[in-house]
Design a protein around this motif. Structure first.
Motif, mmCIF file in Angstrom:
data_model
loop_
_atom_site.group_PDB
_atom_site.id
_atom_site.type_symbol
_atom_site.label_atom_id
_atom_site.label_comp_id
_atom_site.label_asym_id
_atom_site.label_seq_id
_atom_site.Cartn_x
_atom_site.Cartn_y
_atom_site.Cartn_z
ATOM 1 N N PHE A 132 -4.056 -5.639 -5.942
ATOM 2 C CA PHE A 132 -5.105 -5.161 -5.044
ATOM 3 C C PHE A 132 -6.482 -5.651 -5.479
ATOM 4 C CE2 PHE A 132 -1.999 -1.536 -4.231
ATOM 5 C CZ PHE A 132 -1.576 -2.087 -3.038
ATOM 6 N N VAL A 146 -7.119 -2.294 -1.198
ATOM 7 C CA VAL A 146 -6.240 -1.346 -0.515
ATOM 8 C C VAL A 146 -6.700 -1.133 0.931
ATOM 9 C CG1 VAL A 146 -5.421 1.045 -0.472
ATOM 10 C CG2 VAL A 146 -5.587 -0.184 -2.661
ATOM 11 N N VAL A 196 0.842 -1.209 0.000
ATOM 12 C CA VAL A 196 0.000 0.000 0.000
ATOM 13 C C VAL A 196 0.869 1.248 0.000
ATOM 14 C CG1 VAL A 196 -1.740 1.307 1.292
ATOM 15 C CG2 VAL A 196 -1.896 -1.175 1.160
#
Length: 312
Positions: free
Chosen positions: A254, A295, A218
């Motif tokens: 993601f 995320v 992230v």
């Protein structure tokens, strides 16, 4: 002596199976997509039983069989597929994890296909990427003709279409890498399933529901987005190429993370497994939302909240 006879007999069986799968793939179009995934299987099975040198000799024999069944240009494909089978069998035989098996297979495919690409450019003067870009160019021209015929502003349309096609041309490397690793997954899963049915000890993945990427992904993704927004990199530059490909790969990761979260939520609600099919299609249709879910899940561990609410 008896063991040597068994090796030769089993090797002959695996070569015959390789030839059969190859013939179905080349000459039976309806089955080719399925049989292609199992072509490395005979080499894997042989490596699970016998040593590396014997397996390499069997693999070399499959190349000769390929020459008899197909043609000279089929041999590079046979080499790649036998290499995939050897790597899967070798990593399983040496007790590696399933993730290691998958990554090793993906890297083998990546290196092999890259070498095939270089060979086609050097020896046959064929450049698949240039051909792909030429197709992009012809599609772009057709799109311009169609859109301008609908009465839209020519200048704005040309700019929009040019930017879109420049982006797609830019992300060809990352699309190639993602396709290779998806192909590696499609090879590994059925081959290990067959090996398990034949009573070989094979590793297993942890449940997809528990998938969790490192938090650092992230952080890196956010840094990439900030650089992309603040730098306003011009299309066609090396930095733009690196940014676009890196961002695409992270978004794919993601997306998988978000899909795992959706499956976890459905599993927690004790819904039937068939619900995963429409959920997957919806996740693909709403891919930006799925990426965002991935995320968020990594950043704040949404699964813990879902489990907490369920227990409450």
């Amino acid at each position: 002596m008896q063991d040597q006879a068994r090796r030769i007999t089993y090797g002959a069986m695996m070569i015959a199976l390789f030839a059969l799968l190859l013939a179905f793939t080349m000459y039976v179009p309806l089955l080719s997509a399925l049989t292609l995934l199992f072509i490395p299987l005979p080499i894997t099975l042989y490596r699970l039983r016998y040593d590396r040198l014997s397996t390499l000799l069997v693999a070399a024999c499959t190349w000769l069989i390929t020459l008899l069944i197909g043609e000279l240009l089929s041999i590079p494909s046979a080499i790649v597929l036998s290499a995939v089978g050897f790597v899967i069998g070798d990593t399983v035989r040496t007790g590696k994890s399933k993730l290691y098996v998958f990554m090793a297979t993906g890297l083998t495919l990546l290196v092999s296909l890259s070498l095939l690409y270089l060979g086609s450019v050097w020896f046959f003067k064929m450049n698949p990427i240039e051909q792909l870009l030429q197709q992009f160019q012809s599609i772009q021209e057709e799109a311009l003709v169609m859109l301008t015929g609908m009465g839209n502003s020519t200048r704005d349309i040309e700019k929009m279409v040019a930017e879109a096609f420049t982006y797609y041309q830019t992300i060809v490397p990352s699309l190639f890498i993602l396709s290779v690793f998806i192909a590696a997954y499609l090879f590994v899963m059925p081959i290990l399933a067959v090996a398990a049915r034949l009573r070989f000890e094979v590793p297993k993945f942890a449940s997809f529901l528990t998938m969790r990427l490192p938090f650092a992904t992230v952080v890196v993704y956010m840094v990439l987005l900030l650089i992309s927004i603040l730098s306003q990199t011009e299309q066609g530059t090396t930095l733009y190429l690196m940014e676009a490909n890196a961002i695409l790969i992270f978004r794919f990761l993601f997306f998988i993370q978000g899909l795992a979260l959706i499956y976890f939520a459905l599993h927690t609600m004790k819904l039937p497994g068939i619900v995963n099919v429409p959920a997957t299609l919806l996740a693909m249709f709403l891919s930006p939302f799925t990426v965002m879910l991935g995320v968020i899940d990594i950043a704040i561990n949404v699964r813990a909240w879902i489990g907490k609410d369920k227990r409450g």
